[in-house]
Design an enzyme around this catalytic site. Structure first.
Site, PDB file in Angstrom:
ATOM      1  N   ASN A   6      11.401  15.767  -2.402  1.00 37.67           N
ATOM      2  CA  ASN A   6      11.455  15.152  -1.070  1.00 37.67           C
ATOM      3  C   ASN A   6      10.234  15.518  -0.222  1.00 37.67           C
ATOM      4  O   ASN A   6      10.201  15.239   0.971  1.00 37.67           O
ATOM      5  CB  ASN A   6      12.746  15.569  -0.344  1.00 37.67           C
ATOM      6  N   HIS A  35       9.108  18.637   0.347  1.00 32.77           N
ATOM      7  CA  HIS A  35       9.130  19.938   1.029  1.00 32.77           C
ATOM      8  C   HIS A  35       8.092  20.887   0.425  1.00 32.77           C
ATOM      9  O   HIS A  35       7.733  20.779  -0.746  1.00 32.77           O
ATOM     10  CB  HIS A  35      10.538  20.565   1.049  1.00 32.77           C
ATOM     11  N   GLU A  78      12.065  21.292   4.935  1.00 30.07           N
ATOM     12  CA  GLU A  78      12.640  20.020   4.522  1.00 30.07           C
ATOM     13  C   GLU A  78      12.179  18.892   5.464  1.00 30.07           C
ATOM     14  O   GLU A  78      11.764  19.168   6.597  1.00 30.07           O
ATOM     15  CB  GLU A  78      14.169  20.119   4.566  1.00 30.07           C
ATOM     16  N   ASP A  83       9.672  31.956   0.512  1.00 27.13           N
ATOM     17  CA  ASP A  83      11.038  31.752   0.977  1.00 27.13           C
ATOM     18  C   ASP A  83      12.028  32.578   0.164  1.00 27.13           C
ATOM     19  O   ASP A  83      11.669  33.163  -0.866  1.00 27.13           O
ATOM     20  CB  ASP A  83      11.416  30.258   0.917  1.00 27.13           C
TER      21      ASP A  83
HETATM   22  P1  PGA Z   1       9.926  23.146  -8.897  1.00 31.49           P
HETATM   23  O1  PGA Z   1      10.277  23.279  -7.342  1.00 31.49           O
HETATM   24  O2  PGA Z   1       8.627  23.873  -9.093  1.00 31.49           O
HETATM   25  O3  PGA Z   1      11.062  23.822  -9.595  1.00 31.49           O
HETATM   26  O4  PGA Z   1       9.811  21.691  -9.205  1.00 31.49           O
HETATM   27  C1  PGA Z   1       9.273  23.041  -6.403  1.00 31.49           C
HETATM   28  C2  PGA Z   1       9.865  23.056  -5.019  1.00 31.49           C
HETATM   29  O5  PGA Z   1      11.024  22.652  -4.840  1.00 31.49           O
HETATM   30  O6  PGA Z   1       9.144  23.448  -4.084  1.00 31.49           O
END
Ligand code: PGA
Length: 236
Positions: A136, A138, A143, A67
């Protein structure tokens, strides 16, 4: 699905780097799907170490990232392109022309989504996709929602995601609110997937792996993939 619990982030990252190395060593033209965020940083550090010890050759490897933020005003250092360059690509012998992310500065987002999906297909698909997971549930920036997306698409980020991402910005107003992300379908078409998570994600990992498969918890779709390894570290 293989579910591996280890104690430390170092053990998690070492295992992940072993899987990535094995993939490159068995197929030097491998297409690797990479993720940003804090979780994979140690894995990238280990890959750089292995390269410096002449144990890994990235010269024929191609990469696609999950992304990228959409913003015309995003300071360069906050782009996922910058993250990948500074944590990995600038430190190994990969041909930068073979490293791909969505273009979040495009003025034609729909065309860019289609271009990125077609690009992944034209590379022959993803051999190994690395994932983190949001609080959450994702994966990429898919999302929680009423439906899943099969392809690369433009997404409005959840308030909780914007809040989580704000920790990396000096000014919370700079945090982008939309992004281009691989769809759940794009991710599921990867031939192999490795999901990394540390202790703070234990509850959401348990829900995603052992609960209902639902678009309200996008990572739960990984239950339906034939070749997923989840590595959870029980310490931060
Ligand atoms: P993080 O993010 O590795 O910084 O916890 C993971 C994500 O949001 O996919």
């Amino acid at each position: 699905m293989k579910f591996i619990k280890v104690e430390t982030v170092l053990q998690m990252s070492s295992l992940a780097s072993e899987i990535i190395s094995a993939k490159i060593n068995s197929k030097n033209t491998a297409v690797l799907g990479f993720a940003t965020g804090s979780t994979p940083i140690k894995t990238y550090e280990i890959l750089v170490d292995l390269y410096e010890q002449n144990l890994l050759d990235f010269s024929q490897v191609k990469t696609v990232n999950l992304d990228e933020y959409c913003s015309h005003t995003l300071p360069t250092k906050h782009s996922y392109r910058y993250f990948m360059d500074s944590n990995l690509f600038d430190k190994i012998n990969i041909n930068k022309e073979n490293t791909y992310l969505p273009n979040g500065k495009t003025s034609d987002i729909e065309s860019e989504c289609a271009r990125y999906e077609n690009l992944i297909n034209s590379l022959g698909g993803i051999d190994l996709q690395i994932l983190g997971i949001g609080n959450n549930g994702h994966i990429g920036f898919n999302e929680p929602s009423d439906r899943i997306s099969s392809f690369v698409h433009h997404v409005n980020l959840c308030a909780t995601t914007i809040e989580a991402n704000a920790r990396l910005f000096e000014n919370p107003d700079q945090v982008p609110t939309t992004a281009i992300t691989m769809g759940i379908g794009t991710i599921m078409r990867a031939r192999e997937i490795v999901l990394l998570a540390n202790k703070s994600k234990t509850d959401i990992i348990n829900q995603a792996l052992f609960g209902e498969v639902t678009p309200q918890l996008p990572a739960s779709f990984l239950q339906l993939h034939p070749n997923v390894t989840v590595i959870l570290s029980t310490q931060e």
